[in-house]
Scaffold this motif. Structure first.
Motif, PDB file in Angstrom:
ATOM      1  N   GLU A 323      12.342  16.448   9.559  1.00 51.54           N
ATOM      2  CA  GLU A 323      13.765  16.128   9.764  1.00 51.54           C
ATOM      3  C   GLU A 323      14.622  17.400   9.811  1.00 51.54           C
ATOM      4  OE1 GLU A 323      13.318  16.294   5.275  1.00 51.54           O
ATOM      5  OE2 GLU A 323      12.093  15.814   7.036  1.00 51.54           O
ATOM      6  N   VAL A 324      14.026  18.524   9.410  1.00 52.23           N
ATOM      7  CA  VAL A 324      14.727  19.805   9.436  1.00 52.23           C
ATOM      8  C   VAL A 324      14.132  20.740  10.501  1.00 52.23           C
ATOM      9  CG1 VAL A 324      15.369  21.848   8.083  1.00 52.23           C
ATOM     10  CG2 VAL A 324      15.253  19.591   6.979  1.00 52.23           C
ATOM     11  N   LEU A 325      12.807  20.799  10.546  1.00 52.13           N
ATOM     12  CA  LEU A 325      12.106  21.726  11.433  1.00 52.13           C
ATOM     13  C   LEU A 325      11.100  20.961  12.287  1.00 52.13           C
ATOM     14  CD1 LEU A 325      11.294  24.358   8.662  1.00 52.13           C
ATOM     15  CD2 LEU A 325      13.097  24.553  10.373  1.00 52.13           C
ATOM     16  N   SER A 326      11.103  21.223  13.591  1.00 47.47           N
ATOM     17  CA  SER A 326      10.143  20.558  14.474  1.00 47.47           C
ATOM     18  C   SER A 326       9.765  21.499  15.607  1.00 47.47           C
ATOM     19  CB  SER A 326      10.715  19.248  15.030  1.00 47.47           C
ATOM     20  OG  SER A 326      11.866  19.495  15.815  1.00 47.47           O
ATOM     21  N   LEU A 327       8.669  21.177  16.280  1.00 43.85           N
ATOM     22  CA  LEU A 327       8.137  22.013  17.351  1.00 43.85           C
ATOM     23  C   LEU A 327       7.779  21.129  18.538  1.00 43.85           C
ATOM     24  CD1 LEU A 327       6.894  24.673  18.501  1.00 43.85           C
ATOM     25  CD2 LEU A 327       4.762  24.023  17.333  1.00 43.85           C
ATOM     26  N   ILE A 328       8.172  21.551  19.739  1.00 40.62           N
ATOM     27  CA  ILE A 328       7.779  20.878  20.974  1.00 40.62           C
ATOM     28  C   ILE A 328       6.780  21.771  21.697  1.00 40.62           C
ATOM     29  CG2 ILE A 328       8.549  20.028  23.223  1.00 40.62           C
ATOM     30  CD1 ILE A 328      11.286  19.496  21.942  1.00 40.62           C
ATOM     31  N   VAL A 329       5.618  21.220  22.035  1.00 35.81           N
ATOM     32  CA  VAL A 329       4.572  21.964  22.731  1.00 35.81           C
ATOM     33  C   VAL A 329       4.372  21.342  24.107  1.00 35.81           C
ATOM     34  CG1 VAL A 329       2.173  22.719  22.683  1.00 35.81           C
ATOM     35  CG2 VAL A 329       3.449  22.498  20.539  1.00 35.81           C
ATOM     36  N   ARG A 330       4.552  22.121  25.138  1.00 36.23           N
ATOM     37  CA  ARG A 330       4.324  21.649  26.511  1.00 36.23           C
ATOM     38  C   ARG A 330       2.872  21.941  26.860  1.00 36.23           C
ATOM     39  NH1 ARG A 330       9.155  23.989  25.837  1.00 36.23           N
ATOM     40  NH2 ARG A 330      11.007  22.733  26.327  1.00 36.23           N
ATOM     41  N   ASP A 331       2.023  20.927  26.700  1.00 33.97           N
ATOM     42  CA  ASP A 331       0.591  21.140  26.844  1.00 33.97           C
ATOM     43  C   ASP A 331       0.051  20.686  28.190  1.00 33.97           C
ATOM     44  OD1 ASP A 331       0.808  18.437  26.502  1.00 33.97           O
ATOM     45  OD2 ASP A 331      -0.573  18.305  24.797  1.00 33.97           O
ATOM     46  N   HIS A 332       0.885  20.754  29.216  1.00 30.19           N
ATOM     47  CA  HIS A 332       0.441  20.413  30.563  1.00 30.19           C
ATOM     48  C   HIS A 332       0.266  21.699  31.374  1.00 30.19           C
ATOM     49  CE1 HIS A 332       4.860  20.591  30.588  1.00 30.19           C
ATOM     50  NE2 HIS A 332       4.731  21.103  31.795  1.00 30.19           N
ATOM     51  N   PRO A 333      -0.577  21.671  32.416  1.00 32.82           N
ATOM     52  CA  PRO A 333      -0.754  22.873  33.243  1.00 32.82           C
ATOM     53  C   PRO A 333       0.524  23.209  34.007  1.00 32.82           C
ATOM     54  CG  PRO A 333      -2.457  21.229  33.697  1.00 32.82           C
ATOM     55  CD  PRO A 333      -1.435  20.575  32.841  1.00 32.82           C
ATOM     56  N   THR A 334       0.746  24.483  34.222  1.00 31.30           N
ATOM     57  CA  THR A 334       1.844  24.926  35.074  1.00 31.30           C
ATOM     58  C   THR A 334       1.261  25.572  36.319  1.00 31.30           C
ATOM     59  OG1 THR A 334       1.954  27.027  33.873  1.00 31.30           O
ATOM     60  CG2 THR A 334       3.429  25.265  33.151  1.00 31.30           C
ATOM     61  N   LYS A 335       1.772  25.211  37.492  1.00 32.13           N
ATOM     62  CA  LYS A 335       1.232  25.701  38.755  1.00 32.13           C
ATOM     63  C   LYS A 335       2.342  26.339  39.581  1.00 32.13           C
ATOM     64  CE  LYS A 335      -2.392  22.178  38.922  1.00 32.13           C
ATOM     65  NZ  LYS A 335      -3.008  21.092  39.725  1.00 32.13           N
ATOM     66  N   PRO A 336       2.045  27.456  40.251  1.00 33.64           N
ATOM     67  CA  PRO A 336       3.074  28.124  41.047  1.00 33.64           C
ATOM     68  C   PRO A 336       3.400  27.374  42.333  1.00 33.64           C
ATOM     69  CG  PRO A 336       0.990  29.259  41.289  1.00 33.64           C
ATOM     70  CD  PRO A 336       0.781  28.221  40.228  1.00 33.64           C
ATOM     71  N   VAL A 337       2.442  26.585  42.833  1.00 30.75           N
ATOM     72  CA  VAL A 337       2.635  25.861  44.088  1.00 30.75           C
ATOM     73  C   VAL A 337       2.135  24.434  43.914  1.00 30.75           C
ATOM     74  CG1 VAL A 337       2.095  25.756  46.554  1.00 30.75           C
ATOM     75  CG2 VAL A 337       2.311  27.985  45.412  1.00 30.75           C
ATOM     76  N   THR A 338       2.943  23.468  44.300  1.00 32.00           N
ATOM     77  CA  THR A 338       2.541  22.065  44.272  1.00 32.00           C
ATOM     78  C   THR A 338       2.688  21.494  45.680  1.00 32.00           C
ATOM     79  OG1 THR A 338       3.274  21.810  41.991  1.00 32.00           O
ATOM     80  CG2 THR A 338       2.979  19.795  43.271  1.00 32.00           C
ATOM     81  N   PHE A 339       1.616  20.886  46.176  1.00 29.74           N
ATOM     82  CA  PHE A 339       1.628  20.308  47.514  1.00 29.74           C
ATOM     83  C   PHE A 339       1.843  18.805  47.431  1.00 29.74           C
ATOM     84  CE2 PHE A 339      -0.811  24.207  48.035  1.00 29.74           C
ATOM     85  CZ  PHE A 339      -0.267  24.730  49.207  1.00 29.74           C
TER      86      PHE A 339
END
Length: 352
Positions: A323-339
């Motif tokens: 309720e005081v401290l929390s963390l968000i983790v973006r655990d998905h791949p990141t790609k420079p180009v999406t088709f």
């Protein structure tokens, strides 16, 4: 190869049946961290050396074997570490050095990964291996995980290379911050100075890590303080593996020159002193640190120690304050180009 002895363990099943009238006991896992040097610029020879070391560790009953950072592909110490880079220029020699380093890296998946998997299955050990991964023309400092049946579990790419490492290695993303459930516990890894990133460690703790692998290139005595802190903070076993390298483990000059120190070095000069270590969740050093040479450093891990340590301090459990401290983790791949295919565009347009 020096072997740090450990007492024998029971030869029966890993998780024996428990008499309900008796006090249950936690399983014990024998783990080994390898402290040895790459055969620089020779990946086939490095894999041969890895198999010899793995066979020796398995012969002493090891169920988990952890190799150092960049063991396959090599950690480029010395002047070649800058690959001839200055602010506005790249030298022809530096570009050729990078080409050779790129050629020593491995594809994931690829034939070298298949061989490592076969080695894990042959010797019936869980294997954690530091490699330089080649993804087309970008290199990553990566750790690969294999189970004792020879199955490839996955990988972790170093999220934040340190200092000049950023010139030669790409940046990992959240998709490879992973913890793998295995027969011997939940295993994951953070590489070298990633272990000094509190939010990355917290993500690993939240994934339930029990055996925390820390392949590194840091041989300084202060590294031991970081490893002890991680073990206490996470309530987990910490296995840190580093290379032990002498000048003769790298190509001779002028092919490979250590900047500023080459004239002071002889073939037996130590250029990385190791310091590999195994630490319990209570902060006790179970084996190592070793600064004497190449070695297999082993200990028996009483997995019951994890619960005993968490009773004192569970960083993402009873000792957290969400309720005081929390963390968000973006655990998905990141790609420079999406088709997006033409059919998908047509389908999207039909619904506008």
């Amino acid at each position: 190869m020096a072997l740090v002895p450990v007492p024998p363990i029971h030869d029966g099943p890993l998780f024996p049946e428990v008499d309900m009238g008796a006090e249950p006991s936690a399983p014990t896992v024998r783990a080994t961290v390898v402290q040895a040097s790459t055969v620089f610029y020779d990946t086939p020879a490095t894999l041969d050396k890895a198999e010899r070391l793995l066979a020796e560790a398995a012969g002493h009953g090891s169920q988990l074997v952890v190799f150092p950072e960049a063991f396959v592909g090599g950690y480029p110490r010395g002047c070649t570490f800058d690959f001839g880079v200055t602010i506005d220029n790249r030298t022809a020699k530096g570009k050729e050095e990078f080409r050779r380093y790129h050629a020593s890296a491995i594809n994931v998946p690829g034939p070298e990964v298949d061989r490592l998997a076969a080695m894990a299955g042959k010797y019936k050990v869980h294997l954690v291996m530091g490699v330089i991964e080649r993804d087309r023309y970008t290199l990553y400092c990566t750790v690969l995980f294999f189970d004792s049946q020879g199955g490839y579990l996955g990988k972790h790419r170093k999220v934040m290379p340190t200092a000049l490492e950023r010139i030669i290695w790409g940046f990992g993303d959240g998709s490879t911050i992973q913890v793998f459930s295995t027969q011997i516990g939940k295993i994951g890894a953070a590489i070298c100075w990633e272990n000094r990133m509190p939010l990355l460690r917290t993500a690993m703790y939240a994934k339930g890590i029990e055996i925390y692998c820390a392949p590194t290139a840091d041989a300084r005595p202060i590294w031991q303080s970081s490893m002890t802190h991680v073990a206490l903070e996470g309530g987990c076993f910490v296995l840190s593996a580093n290379q032990f390298c002498r000048r003769k483990d790298y190509p001779p000059p002028p092919e490979y020159v250590f900047s500023g120190t080459e004239e002071e070095l002889i073939p037996d000069s130590v250029v990385c002193a190791g310091g590999s270590v195994i630490i319990s969740p209570s902060g006790s050093v179970l084996a190592g640190p070793n600064y004497d040479g190449e070695a297999l450093i082993s200990a028996d891990l009483d997995l019951g120690e994890i619960a005993r340590a968490k009773f004192d301090f569970d960083v993402v459990g009873h000792y957290s304050k969400p309720e005081v401290l929390s963390l968000i983790v973006r655990d998905h791949p990141t790609k420079p180009v999406t088709f997006t295919s033409a059919s998908e565009k047509t389908h999207e347009g039909a619904h506008k």
